[in-house]
Design an enzyme around this catalytic site. Sequence first.
Site, PDB file in Angstrom:
ATOM      1  CE1 TYR A 173      -4.489  -1.215   0.401  1.00 12.47           C
ATOM      2  CE2 TYR A 173      -3.102  -3.111   0.836  1.00 12.47           C
ATOM      3  CZ  TYR A 173      -4.324  -2.580   0.503  1.00 12.47           C
ATOM      4  OH  TYR A 173      -5.397  -3.409   0.272  1.00 12.47           O
ATOM      5  CG  ASN A 203      -6.260  -2.007  -6.406  1.00 16.18           C
ATOM      6  OD1 ASN A 203      -6.289  -3.114  -5.864  1.00 16.18           O
ATOM      7  ND2 ASN A 203      -6.709  -0.919  -5.799  1.00 16.18           N
ATOM      8  CG  HIS A 296     -13.533  -3.728  -4.935  1.00 11.87           C
ATOM      9  ND1 HIS A 296     -13.050  -2.555  -5.475  1.00 11.87           N
ATOM     10  CD2 HIS A 296     -12.958  -3.850  -3.697  1.00 11.87           C
ATOM     11  CE1 HIS A 296     -12.212  -1.977  -4.609  1.00 11.87           C
ATOM     12  NE2 HIS A 296     -12.151  -2.744  -3.531  1.00 11.87           N
ATOM     13  CG  HIS A 325     -10.079  -4.310   1.928  1.00  6.89           C
ATOM     14  ND1 HIS A 325      -9.880  -2.950   1.990  1.00  6.89           N
ATOM     15  CD2 HIS A 325      -9.235  -4.763   0.957  1.00  6.89           C
ATOM     16  CE1 HIS A 325      -8.962  -2.594   1.093  1.00  6.89           C
ATOM     17  NE2 HIS A 325      -8.560  -3.682   0.462  1.00  6.89           N
TER      18      HIS A 325
END
Length: 432
Positions: A173, A203, A296, A325
């Site tokens: 991240y 991503n 998502h 998540h």
Amino acid sequence: MEPKLVLALFLFVSATATSEYIRPSTRKTLDFSRPSKSSSHPQQVHISLAGDKHMRVSWVTNDKSAASMVEYGTSPGRYSNIALGESTWYSYLFYSSGKIHHTVIGPLEDNTVYYYRCGGGGPEYKLKTPPAQFPVTFAVAGDLGQTGWTQSTLDHIDQCKYDVHLLPGDLSYADYMQHLWDTFGELVEPLASARPWMVTQGNHERESIPFLKDGFEPYNSRWKMPFEESGSSSNLYYSFEVAGAHIIMLGSYTDYDEYSNQYNWLEADIAKVDRNKTPWLIVLFHVPWYNSNEAHQNEGDRMMEAMEPLLYAASVDIVLAGHVHAYERTERVNNGKLDPCGAVHITIGDGGNREGLAHKYKNPQPAWSVFREASFGHGELKLANSTHAFWSWHRNDDDEPVRSDQVWITSLVNSECFAENKHGLRKILMGP
């Protein structure tokens, strides 16, 4: 009702419904204030599989003249072998990385402890090679990040006896802040230097800047995987074998249509799989295809449309993904429906990231969804033999390891599905 009947009904409802577990509050990003090290001191040490009986050791030094050398042996402090490797570095706006080293060691004995050090100095590290035969155990956690929950997840993984770590995308991240790649490397080093970490991109690894930077440069520079060893032209997709498993790592963020390099490589890789040697066929990528969480939604539909028929024809047993998540496990499924010849899909993007959990699920729960819960944790996949595997998901549960979901999975290799799907696979590989 009889007590046993009441208990059975309770367990059935619990297994097929969204868990009502009340989770603790989020945790802050970790503080990485540490004493400075010598410029030649190896940092961020991690290992990965690099072809049959070989391991790649990767690390970073601030000293650009440090050697890409690994000394190793089976006794502490006694190194009977030396390997030389390669190095790279990259710049990113105002940031310049240290010297990033990648050195392949081997051939190595299976299921053996080796002691090694990097660059001719610094501390001694210890690794264990995977076994050549069943049983073999994988730790699985995606979307890790660098929070207190990440540390809790890593602590739980460290308590389990596993051979290889599988990570379906979203590592550090960093999100353009390149020093966070360095702190992530330090965070995971105690585990990643001892067992191979096999990762694919998410991503958060893209980090592209229009007209200035192509995507995935930091990820590709730091986390080199065995793409060349598996005939791939890109670090974003590759395969490897462990004991009786052939594992395919795919890229959700590179081209995947039937005319793409990735699809062509996937066809060629599947054609080489020998299910007598590797009866288990497992696939990882970042964006889930089967997802009943509101987060998502539909993001994996195009990749699913392009690649699911090929994976179905190949009789893939298990698909592992991240991105959402939360945790979710399906029945065997294909083309959006229950199918005994399809794969079991597991979303495990709950490693501890700073963005928090995805709490909201779609209702009613789809028929293919068996268990779903928004909690941080990790999974363990033990391939017991050529036909049976045991999957368990371990909720962090405020620092106490809890096995919250578990199931035995039977490989498709000895089923009628395998025989039927082989005909379909031949048609796909032969083309029109």
